[in-house]
Design an enzyme around this catalytic site. Structure first.
Site, PDB file in Angstrom:
ATOM      1  N   CYS A  66      74.349  15.847  38.849  1.00 13.59           N
ATOM      2  CA  CYS A  66      73.505  16.975  38.453  1.00 13.59           C
ATOM      3  C   CYS A  66      73.943  17.702  37.195  1.00 13.59           C
ATOM      4  CB  CYS A  66      73.437  17.970  39.606  1.00 13.59           C
ATOM      5  SG  CYS A  66      72.813  17.287  41.157  1.00 13.59           S
ATOM      6  N   HIS A 122      72.633  25.209  38.151  1.00  9.62           N
ATOM      7  CA  HIS A 122      73.791  24.333  38.347  1.00  9.62           C
ATOM      8  C   HIS A 122      74.606  24.099  37.070  1.00  9.62           C
ATOM      9  CE1 HIS A 122      75.461  20.790  40.948  1.00  9.62           C
ATOM     10  NE2 HIS A 122      76.305  21.806  40.811  1.00  9.62           N
TER      11      HIS A 122
END
Length: 544
Positions: A66, A122
């Protein structure tokens, strides 16, 4: 530049077309096989139609997990040039995007764009200056960590370090609990589009958490896949159908607000699918967390009325870092204004006109922190022909060739009919065989995109050339930024919410304790020590 020009000598200045609206949709953990136009059993009619009427990107790469993909989208720089070359940014890590590297949103805002983000960040939040609203976005609704419950927005890092993770701007959005994340984010996007001044260019970054775990979906989507016996695959498929519907609603809202005709929409997965969580990358090898094609070759397409060709398939070599200079060029930002240090290339003409890609190679990563254990230094350098330590986890593609070294991840092939219901159900998988002491792999991924024929031993000259390229890149790398988890990040110290903890005033910390969720620092540190090993193992299972 496609959207600006100077006046001709002695003539009137020509009209300058307004820069386009830029819509970037990033989906989390969508597998290569998990879209209708790649032959999936999952029904994605909206994505299929948009891709068919746009340009499908069939030589498009991202990163295997990610944070790295998102960091390269936002900065146009490889991980080795931002210090983020090891793993993800963990919730308790005092780490985020380097403050001296301008983000895509910051650049576009300087160019006059209205900038909005909805979804998963993130990219670190240890300080207030790390938040999306401090890195160029004028509004933000979403999560700061890597995953959360899609209804309660509760995220746990390790066994019992849990907190609420849904933020509207910089405040916790407790009142929005109970909404399904994909539907909530779609609703916010439609609100943004309804309120947007059509005279102003728009940058909208929609980063859906779906189809990342936990596998949850509204019942109406689950009913569509009742015949799928595999529970993980059934929930995963339902989540993706919800994503498909959401994208359709976004496009319809663009039409309704008369924004569509000047919009460029980019759709991209952030990494390959995770087979143990319902994803499928067949016929590619490997999956999320690996540098095999199944981990880094992504579903992607561009849809726009501004494309000079449509209904096309692009096999131009494109990487996620290329969107930074490409979108800024569409916004009219001069190339010279971007400054030095970019690893991305402007690929708009390759996409829109079918011209060759300006990119000839991709450095996927060099991660010295993940050096393969048990490899003696002299042996690893010998395997690297004296120019590279092959115990280091690294991967590069140059032209047709792809080289991998070190611990590159599980290299099995997982056909869609053998989707495992859990770790114990692995029947039918095509096993790659024991890798043993092997630490170098070479593939011609143009002729062999499924990575079935390792040519490392038969083409030593190519291996050496690519090892030298790794060594060259390594000389430009900055040290990996991989700080230890900070026990002061525990949400129980901050009112039960994940959020910035460095630089917070003593009054703010005390307020969190008065809400009944505080814990003394000494106790936090002790708990962190006892949980360290278990938390690391659980993170590995969750994120990879």
């Amino acid at each position: 530049m496609p959207f600006s020009s100077g006046p001709p000598c002695g003539g009137r200045a020509p009209s300058v077309p307004r820069p386009p609206h830029l819509i970037f949709i990033m989906v989390d953990d969508q597998g290569y096989n998990d879209v209708g136009y790649h032959g999936s059993q999952i029904r994605t009619p909206v994505l299929d139609r948009l891709a068919r009427r746009g340009v499908k990107l069939e030589n498009y790469y991202v990163q295997p997990i990610c944070s790295p993909s998102r960091s390269q989208l936002m900065t146009g720089r490889y991980q080795i040039h931002t210090g983020l070359q090891h793993s993800i940014i963990r919730p308790r890590q005092p780490l985020c995007l380097p403050p001296d590297v301008p983000t895509l949103a910051e650049r576009l805002r300087q160019a006059g764009y209205r900038t909005h983000m909805v979804g998963k960040w993130h990219l670190g939040f240890s300080r207030r200056g790390c938040l999306p609203t401090s890195r160029g976005f004028q509004s933000f609704l979403g999560s700061l960590t890597g995953s959360a419950d899609h209804y309660s927005f509760r995220h746990c890092d390790g066994a019992d370090t849990c907190g609420f993770d849904l933020h509207d701007g910089e405040r916790p959005a407790w009142e929005l609990r109970g909404n399904y994340s994909t539907e909530l984010y779609t609703h916010r996007v439609k609100q943004i589009l309804r309120a947007h001044d059509r005279k102003k260019p728009l940058f909208l970054y929609l980063a859906l958490q779906a189809v990342h775990t936990p596998l949850q979906a509204p019942a109406r989507f689950l009913r569509r896949y009742g015949s799928l016996g595999n529970r993980a695959r059934r929930h995963y498929a339902a989540m993706l159908s919800c994503v498909d519907e959401a994208v359709g609603e976004v496009v319809q809202a663009l039409h309704d607000r008369d924004l569509y005709r000047r919009s460029v929409l980019v759709y991209s997965s952030d990494n390959g699918g995770q087979p143990l969580s319902g994803g499928c990358n067949w016929p590619l090898r490997g999956g999320k967390g690996t540098y095999w094609e199944g981990g880094v070759r992504a579903v992607g397409f561009v849809h726009s009325p501004l494309l000079k060709r449509t209904g096309a398939v692009s096999r131009a070599l494109i990487h996620v870092s290329d969107w930074y200079p490409t979108l800024l060029s569409l916004a009219g930002v001069p190339k010279k204004a971007l400054g030095p240090g970019l690893d991305g290339h402007n690929v708009w003409r390759a996409v829109s006109e079918g011209l060759p890609s300006p990119r000839s190679e991709i450095l996927f990563n060099i991660d010295p922190v993940s050096r393969r254990p048990g490899r003696a230094g002299t042996r690893a350098v010998s395997a690297g022909l004296g120019v590279w330590d092959t115990g280091v986890r690294a991967a590069i593609r140059a032209g047709d060739w792809k080289l991998l070294t070190g611990r590159v991840g599980d290299g099995d092939w997982v056909p869609p009919q053998t989707q495992p219901g859990g770790p114990a159900r692995q029947e039918g998988l095509e096993k790659s065989g024991a890798q043993g002491r092997k630490s170098v792999w070479l593939f011609n991924v143009t002729a062999d995109p499924y990575e079935r024929r390792d040519l490392a031993e038969s083409r030593p000259q190519v291996v050496r050339a690519l090892l030298l390229r790794l060594a060259h890149y390594n000389q430009t790398a900055i040290p990996p930024q991989n700080p230890a988890d900070d026990p002061l990040a525990d949400p129980r110290l901050h009112g039960g919410v994940w959020g910035p903890w460095l630089g917070r005033s003593g009054r703010a910390r005390a307020r969190g304790k008065r809400r009944g969720r505080g814990r003394s620092c000494k106790v936090c540190k002790l708990r962190a020590l006892f949980r360290k090993v278990g938390a690391r193992l659980q993170r590995a299972a969750t994120y990879f």
